[in-house]
Design a protein around this motif. Sequence first.
Motif, mmCIF file in Angstrom:
data_model
loop_
_atom_site.group_PDB
_atom_site.id
_atom_site.type_symbol
_atom_site.label_atom_id
_atom_site.label_comp_id
_atom_site.label_asym_id
_atom_site.label_seq_id
_atom_site.Cartn_x
_atom_site.Cartn_y
_atom_site.Cartn_z
ATOM 1 N N SER A 137 0.845 -1.188 0.000
ATOM 2 C CA SER A 137 0.000 0.000 0.000
ATOM 3 C C SER A 137 0.883 1.242 0.000
ATOM 4 C CB SER A 137 -0.907 0.008 1.231
ATOM 5 O OG SER A 137 -0.127 0.001 2.417
ATOM 6 N N GLY A 138 0.369 2.337 -0.521
ATOM 7 C CA GLY A 138 1.156 3.562 -0.587
ATOM 8 C C GLY A 138 1.400 3.977 -2.019
ATOM 9 N N PRO A 139 1.966 5.140 -2.208
ATOM 10 C CA PRO A 139 2.123 5.700 -3.558
ATOM 11 C C PRO A 139 3.090 4.945 -4.458
ATOM 12 C CG PRO A 139 3.299 7.040 -1.948
ATOM 13 C CD PRO A 139 2.491 6.054 -1.171
ATOM 14 N N ASP A 140 4.054 4.235 -3.889
ATOM 15 C CA ASP A 140 5.064 3.569 -4.716
ATOM 16 C C ASP A 140 4.606 2.222 -5.262
ATOM 17 O OD1 ASP A 140 6.869 5.674 -4.289
ATOM 18 O OD2 ASP A 140 7.553 4.772 -2.407
ATOM 19 N N GLY A 141 3.714 1.565 -4.552
ATOM 20 C CA GLY A 141 3.224 0.267 -5.006
ATOM 21 C C GLY A 141 4.321 -0.752 -5.227
ATOM 22 N N GLU A 142 5.247 -0.832 -4.285
ATOM 23 C CA GLU A 142 6.407 -1.715 -4.439
ATOM 24 C C GLU A 142 6.019 -3.177 -4.288
ATOM 25 O OE1 GLU A 142 11.047 -1.672 -3.119
ATOM 26 O OE2 GLU A 142 9.596 -0.937 -1.660
ATOM 27 N N ARG A 143 6.605 -4.013 -5.164
ATOM 28 C CA ARG A 143 6.339 -5.453 -5.106
ATOM 29 C C ARG A 143 7.538 -6.256 -4.603
ATOM 30 N NH1 ARG A 143 3.022 -4.386 -9.713
ATOM 31 N NH2 ARG A 143 0.922 -5.244 -9.421
ATOM 32 N N GLY A 144 8.739 -5.749 -4.799
ATOM 33 C CA GLY A 144 9.884 -6.560 -4.395
ATOM 34 C C GLY A 144 11.207 -5.861 -4.602
ATOM 35 N N VAL A 145 12.253 -6.515 -4.098
ATOM 36 C CA VAL A 145 13.615 -5.986 -4.183
ATOM 37 C C VAL A 145 14.561 -7.130 -4.546
ATOM 38 C CG1 VAL A 145 15.476 -4.785 -2.979
ATOM 39 C CG2 VAL A 145 13.090 -4.264 -2.399
ATOM 40 N N VAL A 146 15.447 -6.868 -5.488
ATOM 41 C CA VAL A 146 16.513 -7.808 -5.855
ATOM 42 C C VAL A 146 17.839 -7.196 -5.425
ATOM 43 C CG1 VAL A 146 17.770 -8.892 -7.755
ATOM 44 C CG2 VAL A 146 15.259 -8.749 -7.827
ATOM 45 N N ILE A 147 18.635 -7.969 -4.709
ATOM 46 C CA ILE A 147 19.955 -7.509 -4.285
ATOM 47 C C ILE A 147 21.013 -8.478 -4.806
ATOM 48 C CG2 ILE A 147 21.468 -7.015 -2.311
ATOM 49 C CD1 ILE A 147 18.984 -6.200 -0.734
ATOM 50 N N PHE A 148 21.982 -7.922 -5.522
ATOM 51 C CA PHE A 148 23.136 -8.695 -5.968
ATOM 52 C C PHE A 148 24.335 -8.359 -5.087
ATOM 53 C CE2 PHE A 148 20.774 -8.304 -10.073
ATOM 54 C CZ PHE A 148 20.544 -9.653 -10.275
ATOM 55 N N ASP A 181 14.120 -2.520 -16.519
ATOM 56 C CA ASP A 181 13.163 -3.539 -16.962
ATOM 57 C C ASP A 181 12.018 -3.709 -15.964
ATOM 58 O OD1 ASP A 181 14.500 -4.180 -19.287
ATOM 59 O OD2 ASP A 181 15.328 -6.080 -18.545
ATOM 60 N N LEU A 182 12.352 -3.655 -14.689
ATOM 61 C CA LEU A 182 11.395 -4.023 -13.648
ATOM 62 C C LEU A 182 10.616 -2.848 -13.066
ATOM 63 C CD1 LEU A 182 13.607 -6.667 -11.806
ATOM 64 C CD2 LEU A 182 11.602 -7.116 -13.240
ATOM 65 N N ALA A 183 10.905 -1.646 -13.530
ATOM 66 C CA ALA A 183 10.229 -0.472 -12.985
ATOM 67 C C ALA A 183 8.713 -0.585 -13.103
ATOM 68 C CB ALA A 183 10.727 0.788 -13.687
ATOM 69 N N ARG A 184 8.232 -1.093 -14.211
ATOM 70 C CA ARG A 184 6.778 -1.163 -14.411
ATOM 71 C C ARG A 184 6.111 -2.170 -13.481
ATOM 72 N NH1 ARG A 184 5.012 -5.176 -18.327
ATOM 73 N NH2 ARG A 184 6.745 -6.508 -19.002
ATOM 74 N N HIS A 185 6.940 -3.053 -12.895
ATOM 75 C CA HIS A 185 6.405 -4.040 -11.961
ATOM 76 C C HIS A 185 6.542 -3.601 -10.496
ATOM 77 C CE1 HIS A 185 5.867 -6.983 -15.159
ATOM 78 N NE2 HIS A 185 7.121 -6.777 -15.532
ATOM 79 N N GLY A 186 7.182 -2.464 -10.270
ATOM 80 C CA GLY A 186 7.387 -2.019 -8.895
ATOM 81 C C GLY A 186 8.436 -2.827 -8.160
ATOM 82 N N PRO A 241 13.016 3.123 -0.421
ATOM 83 C CA PRO A 241 12.505 2.908 -1.778
ATOM 84 C C PRO A 241 13.239 3.669 -2.879
ATOM 85 C CG PRO A 241 10.701 3.269 -0.238
ATOM 86 C CD PRO A 241 11.961 3.580 0.500
ATOM 87 N N TYR A 242 13.893 4.773 -2.548
ATOM 88 C CA TYR A 242 14.522 5.574 -3.594
ATOM 89 C C TYR A 242 15.890 5.028 -4.008
ATOM 90 C CZ TYR A 242 14.370 9.800 -6.431
ATOM 91 O OH TYR A 242 14.277 10.683 -7.478
ATOM 92 N N ILE A 243 16.351 4.006 -3.317
ATOM 93 C CA ILE A 243 17.597 3.348 -3.727
ATOM 94 C C ILE A 243 17.258 2.325 -4.795
ATOM 95 C CG2 ILE A 243 19.540 1.924 -2.974
ATOM 96 C CD1 ILE A 243 19.566 4.714 -1.824
ATOM 97 N N ASN A 244 17.649 2.600 -6.023
ATOM 98 C CA ASN A 244 17.307 1.711 -7.127
ATOM 99 C C ASN A 244 18.306 1.889 -8.265
ATOM 100 O OD1 ASN A 244 15.873 -0.159 -8.644
ATOM 101 N ND2 ASN A 244 14.386 1.329 -9.399
ATOM 102 N N GLY A 245 18.694 0.771 -8.872
ATOM 103 C CA GLY A 245 19.584 0.813 -10.021
ATOM 104 C C GLY A 245 21.008 1.208 -9.688
ATOM 105 N N GLU A 246 21.393 1.078 -8.421
ATOM 106 C CA GLU A 246 22.706 1.548 -7.975
ATOM 107 C C GLU A 246 23.558 0.400 -7.454
ATOM 108 O OE1 GLU A 246 23.618 4.484 -8.525
ATOM 109 O OE2 GLU A 246 21.782 5.657 -8.697
ATOM 110 N N THR A 247 24.877 0.609 -7.499
ATOM 111 C CA THR A 247 25.818 -0.280 -6.821
ATOM 112 C C THR A 247 26.453 0.491 -5.675
ATOM 113 O OG1 THR A 247 26.314 -1.560 -8.808
ATOM 114 C CG2 THR A 247 27.928 -1.636 -7.031
#
Length: 260
Positions: A137-148, A181-186, A241-247
């Motif tokens: 719930s909330g404005p971001d609608g996050e579904r998951g996180v992948v960490i390498f 790629d995954l932005a549209r899936h949250g 949530p704002y940490i994305n696409g970064e190493t």
Amino acid sequence: MKAEGRTFIVSGGSSGLGAATVQDLLAQNAYVSILDRSPPSKDLESAHVKYFPVDIREVGQIEDAVEKTVAWTKETKAPLGGVVNCAGVGIAGKIIDAHNEPHSLDLWDFAIAVNLTGSFNLTRLALKHIVKGEPESGPDGERGVVIFVASAAAYEGQPGQTAYAASKGGLVSMTLPMARDLARHGVRVVTIAPGVFDSSMTANFSPKTRKSLENEGIIYPRRFGQPYEFARTVRWILETPYINGETIRLSGAGRLPGKL
């Protein structure tokens, strides 16, 4: 993303940085599916933990473990929230050895299969289910996180680390395009690039090598990183949530020297 009440797959979760991550997720009341060749220690035994014996090079074993994890989430009502790819190997071999023989192709294939292809396979198979989950719930609608989990060697590999650095550099390179790629899936994608940490990979370092790294490669704190510091970084990534696409480099401002 709140870890509580969600399930996370942690490859290499039976020891080292993976085990520290599992412990921290459990402290947040999450559920954890451990994929590893060896079973976890007794201090990780919990109703919130499932262990699946997996050789990360074997796609059939990965797929079976993911499907069984998803079945478990239906029992616990704790939906799949992400993947933390901690399974990895450290190898060494110069491109031309002391006998003027070329680098072993088997060793190259092994490093790529475990560190890069294994992480890719686990992630793509888990994502098949994560993208179908209900968003938070909330404005971001996050579904998951992948960490390498990459390495400082992705940036400044030492002599003998050509294959290892390539395998870890591949993880860094695919972080941003996968996030796009995954932005549209949250779903977010973030990579951690640890410097020198106390782990099974560094346990066999000689006192001379350890001292050299501490004195020349690390700025502050002048010591090896501790597994709990890695686990806390995973927690921060999940909660931000704002940490994305970064190493993210986790290195005490250190840089691996060209020669020990």
